[in-house]
Design a protein around this motif. Structure first.
Motif, PDB file in Angstrom:
ATOM      1  N   GLN B 163       1.283   8.294  -8.423  1.00 58.20           N
ATOM      2  CA  GLN B 163       0.508   8.532  -8.109  1.00 58.20           C
ATOM      3  C   GLN B 163      -0.793   7.516  -7.922  1.00 58.20           C
ATOM      4  O   GLN B 163      -1.009   6.885  -6.933  1.00 58.20           O
ATOM      5  N   ASN B 165       0.600   4.942  -8.144  1.00 55.33           N
ATOM      6  CA  ASN B 165       1.437   3.718  -6.933  1.00 55.33           C
ATOM      7  C   ASN B 165       0.687   4.065  -5.389  1.00 55.33           C
ATOM      8  O   ASN B 165       0.613   3.139  -4.756  1.00 55.33           O
ATOM      9  N   ASP B 166       1.060   5.460  -5.425  1.00 56.76           N
ATOM     10  CA  ASP B 166       0.760   6.026  -3.990  1.00 56.76           C
ATOM     11  C   ASP B 166      -0.636   5.272  -3.499  1.00 56.76           C
ATOM     12  O   ASP B 166      -1.002   5.316  -2.223  1.00 56.76           O
ATOM     13  N   LEU B 167      -1.508   5.777  -4.823  1.00 56.79           N
ATOM     14  CA  LEU B 167      -2.863   4.926  -4.408  1.00 56.79           C
ATOM     15  C   LEU B 167      -3.796   3.663  -4.522  1.00 56.79           C
ATOM     16  O   LEU B 167      -4.803   2.914  -4.279  1.00 56.79           O
ATOM     17  N   THR B 168      -2.679   3.121  -4.511  1.00 60.75           N
ATOM     18  CA  THR B 168      -2.552   1.579  -4.328  1.00 60.75           C
ATOM     19  C   THR B 168      -2.665   0.983  -2.916  1.00 60.75           C
ATOM     20  O   THR B 168      -1.562   0.909  -2.478  1.00 60.75           O
ATOM     21  N   VAL B 169      -3.888   0.254  -2.398  1.00 56.01           N
ATOM     22  CA  VAL B 169      -3.449  -0.237  -0.998  1.00 56.01           C
ATOM     23  C   VAL B 169      -3.860  -1.897  -1.426  1.00 56.01           C
ATOM     24  O   VAL B 169      -4.172  -2.381  -2.137  1.00 56.01           O
TER      25      VAL B 169
END
Lengths: 69, 169
Positions: B163, B165-169
């Protein structure tokens, strides 16, 4: 969260739209939306660097710390 | 065939065999209740583990076998679905974490229940109290249960990392 993203304000000052910024820094509009809405858990230095370069600003103009206590 | 396909097939075959076994056991119980219990008692009377000599003992043992069997079938059902989900679905979902946790808890619960029932049934039916079940098997199954719970915790941490990693922009 205690870190506030002021990207909308900086974009308004520069007269730039979100999708234009997303295209310029090579990220998806969905990811930019995650950043703008404060849902992001982390920001890569490369992304921050690209945003600052395109918007001609400092990281401090985009990120702001607010004490919630 | 990939190893994951093999695992899925092995679990599916075991599941259906267990269901067939459970239905047979139910048939034996119904046969003993409604048709002829003497024939079943003859067979059970010669059994190695328990020598069942009364109708009540027969009904109790068969009913317990059905209950325990139903629990193992449910465990395998959840396991079968979990493996399918791991193969075809996205990894580290809440469903997978909950399934690992549930399977682990159910395996521990059923193993302890089975072990206790063997002791109790032997004490009642044979009027003697001794533990003859294989302790290695018991602890091995308990270890599998605790490992699965541990695995669910690992999956939970992996989900948080994913999560993040997915929410790292």
């Amino acid at each position: 969260m205690a870190i506030i993203i002021n990207l909308d304000a900086v974009l308004d000052k520069r007269g730039m739209k979100s999708n234009e910024l997303a295209e310029a820094i090579n990220i998806t509009t969905a990811n930019l939306s995650i950043l703008k809405t404060g849902k992001a858990k982390a920001v890569r230095f490369s992304t921050l660097e690209a945003i600052c370069k395109v918007l001609e600003c400092q990281p401090g103009d985009i990120l702001e710390y607010i004490d919630e206590d | 065939m990939r190893s994951s396909e093999w695992t899925k097939n092995i679990f599916s075959v075991t599941y259906y065999l267990l269901v067939i076994g459970w239905i047979l056991l139910l048939g034996i119980l119904l046969y003993a209740i409604f048709i002829n219990s003497d024939e079943i008692l003859e067979v059970m009377g010669d059994a190695e583990e328990f020598q069942i000599k009364s109708e009540n003992a027969l009904y109790t043992c068969l009913t317990y076998g059905l209950l325990s069997g139903a629990l193992w079938i449910y465990i395998l059902y959840v396991f079968k679905n979990l493996i399918q989900n791991l193969i075809y679905g996205p990894l580290f979902t809440k469903l997978q974490i909950a399934s690992f946790n549930l399977i682990g808890q159910l395996i521990i619960f059923t193993s302890i229940l089975d072990a206790l029932s063997i002791v109790i049934v032997k004490a009642i039916l044979n009027s003697r109290l001794e533990i003859e079940f294989d302790l290695f098997d018991f602890w091995f199954v308990i270890a599998i249960g605790t490992f699965l719970i541990f695995l669910s915790q690992i999956f939970n941490k992996a989900r948080m990392l994913k999560q993040e990693n997915d929410l790292t922009v």
